[in-house]
Design a protein around this motif. Structure first.
Motif, PDB file in Angstrom:
ATOM      1  N   UNK A 121       0.810  -1.230   0.000  1.00 16.79           N
ATOM      2  CA  UNK A 121       0.000   0.000   0.000  1.00 16.79           C
ATOM      3  C   UNK A 121       0.839   1.276   0.000  1.00 16.79           C
ATOM      4  N   UNK A 122       1.959   1.254   0.753  1.00 13.47           N
ATOM      5  CA  UNK A 122       2.692   2.514   0.957  1.00 13.47           C
ATOM      6  C   UNK A 122       3.946   2.640   0.098  1.00 13.47           C
ATOM      7  N   UNK A 123       4.311   1.560  -0.639  1.00 17.06           N
ATOM      8  CA  UNK A 123       5.469   1.671  -1.533  1.00 17.06           C
ATOM      9  C   UNK A 123       4.982   1.563  -2.979  1.00 17.06           C
ATOM     10  N   UNK A 124       4.877   0.332  -3.469  1.00 21.51           N
ATOM     11  CA  UNK A 124       4.547   0.171  -4.891  1.00 21.51           C
ATOM     12  C   UNK A 124       3.156   0.701  -5.227  1.00 21.51           C
ATOM     13  N   UNK A 128      -4.391  -1.231  10.662  1.00 26.82           N
ATOM     14  CA  UNK A 128      -4.210  -2.137  11.792  1.00 26.82           C
ATOM     15  C   UNK A 128      -2.712  -2.325  12.000  1.00 26.82           C
ATOM     16  N   UNK A 129      -2.210  -1.949  13.167  1.00 28.82           N
ATOM     17  CA  UNK A 129      -0.796  -2.197  13.476  1.00 28.82           C
ATOM     18  C   UNK A 129      -0.647  -3.671  13.813  1.00 28.82           C
ATOM     19  N   UNK A 130       0.205  -4.351  13.048  1.00 30.82           N
ATOM     20  CA  UNK A 130       0.352  -5.797  13.200  1.00 30.82           C
ATOM     21  C   UNK A 130       1.840  -6.125  13.411  1.00 30.82           C
ATOM     22  N   UNK A 136      -5.743  -1.872   6.063  1.00 29.58           N
ATOM     23  CA  UNK A 136      -4.308  -1.748   5.848  1.00 29.58           C
ATOM     24  C   UNK A 136      -3.562  -2.402   7.017  1.00 29.58           C
ATOM     25  N   UNK A 137      -2.924  -3.544   6.763  1.00 29.43           N
ATOM     26  CA  UNK A 137      -2.179  -4.246   7.812  1.00 29.43           C
ATOM     27  C   UNK A 137      -0.727  -3.786   7.767  1.00 29.43           C
ATOM     28  N   UNK A 138      -0.347  -3.001   8.766  1.00 34.63           N
ATOM     29  CA  UNK A 138       0.992  -2.386   8.804  1.00 34.63           C
ATOM     30  C   UNK A 138       1.890  -3.168   9.764  1.00 34.63           C
ATOM     31  N   UNK A 139       2.725  -4.063   9.191  1.00 36.04           N
ATOM     32  CA  UNK A 139       3.662  -4.836  10.040  1.00 36.04           C
ATOM     33  C   UNK A 139       5.100  -4.313   9.924  1.00 36.04           C
ATOM     34  N   UNK A 140       5.243  -3.149   9.286  1.00 37.67           N
ATOM     35  CA  UNK A 140       6.538  -2.436   9.207  1.00 37.67           C
ATOM     36  C   UNK A 140       7.651  -3.214   8.509  1.00 37.67           C
ATOM     37  N   UNK A 166       7.162   1.899   6.063  1.00 37.31           N
ATOM     38  CA  UNK A 166       6.732   2.105   7.451  1.00 37.31           C
ATOM     39  C   UNK A 166       7.725   1.557   8.478  1.00 37.31           C
ATOM     40  N   UNK A 167       8.842   1.000   8.033  1.00 40.45           N
ATOM     41  CA  UNK A 167       9.864   0.513   8.975  1.00 40.45           C
ATOM     42  C   UNK A 167      10.307   1.659   9.883  1.00 40.45           C
TER      43      UNK A 167
END
Ligand SMILES: Cc1ncc(C[n+]2csc(CCOP(=O)(O)OP(=O)(O)O)c2C)c(N)n1
Length: 247
Positions: free
Chosen positions: A96-99, A208-210, A118-122, A134-135
């Motif tokens: 979602x946040x790069x490509x 969702x922070x995962x 949006x599952x954000x696992x960094x 998101x790292x």
């Protein structure tokens, strides 16, 4: 309702996720909400690429795969041609946040009437734990061996903050799945987003922070504390935009 029952929106099979991976929990929450809203046969799950997309194997309803990052573009076409269906994308942070950054910003800015989960696992989970947009600063990944350094890779993208400044989105919220309260709040947020979509209100975005125990190199239990001390202070949970509440 007993919480231990398998939602009908999921098939009776094991997921493809690593032990302790919160993609399984996030998928379960979405499925629970779809059951509660009686939308199993009306919902369309649009996935793209990454571990996030593995939920397509256990999804009992309609699901469509799209190219990496392009789920918001595919969901746009589906929702516009079938406006009565409940359409959502389920996307990871690399996706979602790069490509797919152009696709998500454009769909949000157009105010398309679908929901993004949006599952954000960094991290880039599926490909082996490379740095994602998101790292966190200082976080070690296979491409930031000594920790992410802002001087060479910039700062972690805060997608709720970015999307909530656009005019069109009607609901933008972030939840952390590392506590029972966070999980229950996330479920409420997903439900609200889906209800707003069903009422034709417009673009809704739920982050969702995962975790990713495998690529973070930690036990699932340790990821919960890591999220408290590292993830949550930077990616603050909360409701960033709610047109219903603001009206
Ligand atoms: C066009 C294209 N570029 C690159 C890839 C390789 N690729 C597959 S999954 C992935 C990363 C996915 O990371 P993320 O979206 O964070 O999801 P996660 O696996 O962490 O759930 C990449 C780069 C691909 N499949 N297609």
């Amino acid at each position: 309702m007993p919480e231990y029952k398998r939602p009908k929106s999921l098939m009776p099979m094991a997921t493809g996720y690593c032990p302790g991976c919160m993609h399984a929990l996030a998928t379960r929450l979405v499925a629970d909400v779809i059951d509660e809203l009686n939308q199993k046969d009306n919902a369309i799950n649009v996935v793209s690429v990454g571990c996030s997309a593995l939920n397509l194997y256990s999804w009992a309803g309609d699901v469509i795969g799209s190219a990496h990052g392009r789920a918001p573009a595919v969901a746009t076409g589906i929702k516009r041609s079938m406006p009565d269906r409940l359409v959502f994308t389920y996307q990871g942070d690399g996706d979602l946040a790069a490509i797919g950054l152009a696709e998500i910003m454009s769909a949000a800015n157009r105010g398309e009437n679908f929901t993004v989960v949006f599952a954000n696992n960094q991290t880039y989970g599926m490909t082996g734990g490379q740095m994602a947009p998101t790292t966190l600063i200082g976080q070690r990944t296979t491409t930031t061996r000594f920790g992410r350094d802002a001087a060479t890779t910039g700062y972690p993208l805060q997608m709720c903050e970015l999307i909530s400044v656009l005019k069109a989105p009607v609901f933008v919220a972030r939840y952390a799945l590392n506590s029972p309260k966070g999980v229950m709040d996330a479920k409420k947020g997903i439900k609200k987003a889906f209800q707003m979509q069903l009422e034709g209100k417009g673009f809704t975005f739920v982050e969702l922070l995962t975790n990713c125990p495998t690529n973070w190199g930690m036990s699932p239990l340790d990821t919960l504390e890591y999220m408290n001390t590292n993830t949550i202070p930077y990616f603050k949970p909360g409701i960033y935009k709610d047109e219903e509440a603001d009206a």
